[in-house]
Design an enzyme around this catalytic site. Structure first.
Site, PDB file in Angstrom:
ATOM      1  CE  LYS A  60      -3.997  -0.390  -0.135  1.00  0.00           C
ATOM      2  NZ  LYS A  60      -4.910  -0.710  -1.268  1.00  0.00           N
ATOM      3  CB  SER A 277      -3.933 -11.286   1.421  1.00  0.00           C
ATOM      4  OG  SER A 277      -2.808 -10.427   1.492  1.00  0.00           O
TER       5      SER A 277
HETATM    6  N1  PMP Z   1      -3.510  -7.918   0.986  1.00  0.00           N
HETATM    7  C1  PMP Z   1      -3.352  -7.047   1.981  1.00  0.00           C
HETATM    8  C2  PMP Z   1      -2.713  -7.529   3.268  1.00  0.00           C
HETATM    9  C3  PMP Z   1      -3.769  -5.724   1.837  1.00  0.00           C
HETATM   10  O1  PMP Z   1      -3.616  -4.849   2.859  1.00  0.00           O
HETATM   11  C4  PMP Z   1      -4.372  -5.325   0.618  1.00  0.00           C
HETATM   12  C5  PMP Z   1      -4.885  -3.930   0.472  1.00  0.00           C
HETATM   13  N2  PMP Z   1      -6.220  -3.818   0.960  1.00  0.00           N
HETATM   14  C6  PMP Z   1      -4.515  -6.263  -0.406  1.00  0.00           C
HETATM   15  C7  PMP Z   1      -4.066  -7.548  -0.180  1.00  0.00           C
HETATM   16  C8  PMP Z   1      -5.197  -5.947  -1.713  1.00  0.00           C
HETATM   17  O2  PMP Z   1      -4.576  -4.941  -2.484  1.00  0.00           O
HETATM   18  P1  PMP Z   1      -5.442  -3.984  -3.396  1.00  0.00           P
HETATM   19  O3  PMP Z   1      -6.178  -3.026  -2.494  1.00  0.00           O
HETATM   20  O4  PMP Z   1      -4.455  -3.291  -4.274  1.00  0.00           O
HETATM   21  O5  PMP Z   1      -6.410  -4.825  -4.168  1.00  0.00           O
END
Ligand code: PMP
Length: 318
Positions: A60, A277
């Site tokens: 991020k 994630s």
């Molecule tokens: N994994 C984590 C740990 C995140 O903080 C985020 C951001 N919300 C994402 C995945 C997904 O990224 P994006 O917002 O670019 O889809």
């Protein structure tokens, strides 16, 4: 004597010169996995993009840097105009880290059930927090941020990561070119999870336009209730404005249990302590990789395990 506009511009340029941390965002390592279990054909490789190497500790930093830079350039942020947004964690940490280097104040709305460590990190970085209803999750936090922005428009620049085009553009301008260069154009598959979808929309658009023949695969939780922090189950959530479900060639739904298993495996077999994630995305990569005869798969790992080490699953079983 300079007029006020000129003075603001000069101050903004001075700030940009002073923040060297923002130059450290991006150019993260691309690490090959060893496939110790021999699940992949010899000519199939999986590489992971280690986004925790960013100064704020996650992917991020890329959208946060682009949003802050763009707002500073447009004179939308300043001493008396604070950055406002909703977050469930990583984006808030990135805003607070980078904004601190510009002397800019940050106000975040965040679900009250965010971990203590998360809230303490944000407070330590100087962010002002409005805690929102835990039952309403990140969607509720966004509604409260919108209300605050509407009540005091003169006080805030509402960054709104879910609609701000600098979110996906930051990935179009940095993540995409880095991956193409680091793989010397050899990649065949790109995998990323969907939260705001900025990573997939920006990187995916860049790779479709600039790589020879690449398949985009989006990872989502397999239901509305899940433990894949940072990801969204798109069918049951309000969709971000720039989300185009037709851009990925395929959507994969991953379970929290698969992600937990892969997180433990990556720690023990690869020496990689990754977030949940990230583990879900690697699990998807092995699933796809096992069906290929040849290929180079790149997976975005948004953050490390550091924020999740207190979860019980690390101690369960093997
Ligand atoms: N994994 C984590 C740990 C995140 O903080 C985020 C951001 N919300 C994402 C995945 C997904 O990224 P994006 O917002 O670019 O889809």
């Amino acid at each position: 004597m300079r007029n006020t506009d000129e003075m603001t511009i000069v101050r903004t340029i001075d700030r940009i010169k002073q923040s060297s941390l923002i130059d450290q965002v991006g150019n993260t390592p691309l690490i090959p996995l060893r496939d110790v279990r021999g699940e992949l054909a010899k000519s199939v490789e999986i590489y992971v993009k280690a986004e925790w190497h960013n100064p704020g500790g996650s992917v991020k930093d890329r959208p946060a840097a682009a949003i802050i830079q763009n707002a500073l350039d447009g004179g939308l942020l300043g001493d008396s105009i604070h950055l406002l947004d909703s977050t469930s964690g990583n984006m808030g940490i990135s805003y607070a880290t980078l904004a601190a280097t510009f002397g800019i104040k940050v106000h975040l709305t965040i679900p009250a059930n965010a971990s203590k460590a998360r809230l303490s990190t944000l407070r330590a970085l100087g962010a002002e927090l409005t805690l929102t209803d835990p039952l309403e999750g990140s969607d509720g936090a966004r509604i409260v941020a919108t209300e605050i922005a509407n009540q005091s428009p003169e006080r805030y620049f509402f960054a709104d990561q879910y609609s701000n085009p600098m979110n996906w553009k930051s990935h179009y301008l940095t993540t995409g070119p880095e991956i193409l260069q680091q793989t010397e154009g050899r990649l065949t598959h790109f995998i990323a999870g969907l939260g705001t979808s900025g990573t997939m929309m920006g990187t995916g658009k860049y790779l479709k336009a600039n790589a020879d023949d690449v398949t985009l695969m989006a990872v989502q939780p397999d239901g509305p209730l899940h433990g894949l922090e940072g990801l969204k189950h798109m069918a049951s959530s309000p969709n971000p404005e720039f989300y185009d479900p037709g851009l990925p060639d395929a959507h994969l739904q991953m379970s929290t249990e698969d992600a937990y298993r892969m997180a433990k495996r990556l720690a023990k077999e690869e020496g990689l302590l990754v977030g949940i994630s990230a583990a879900a995305a690697v699990s998807a990569a092995f699933q796809i990789g096992a069906e290929l005869e040849y290929g180079l798969i790149v997976v975005v790992l948004p953050d490390s395990a550091s924020k999740y080490l207190d979860l019980d699953f690390w101690r369960d079983g093997q």
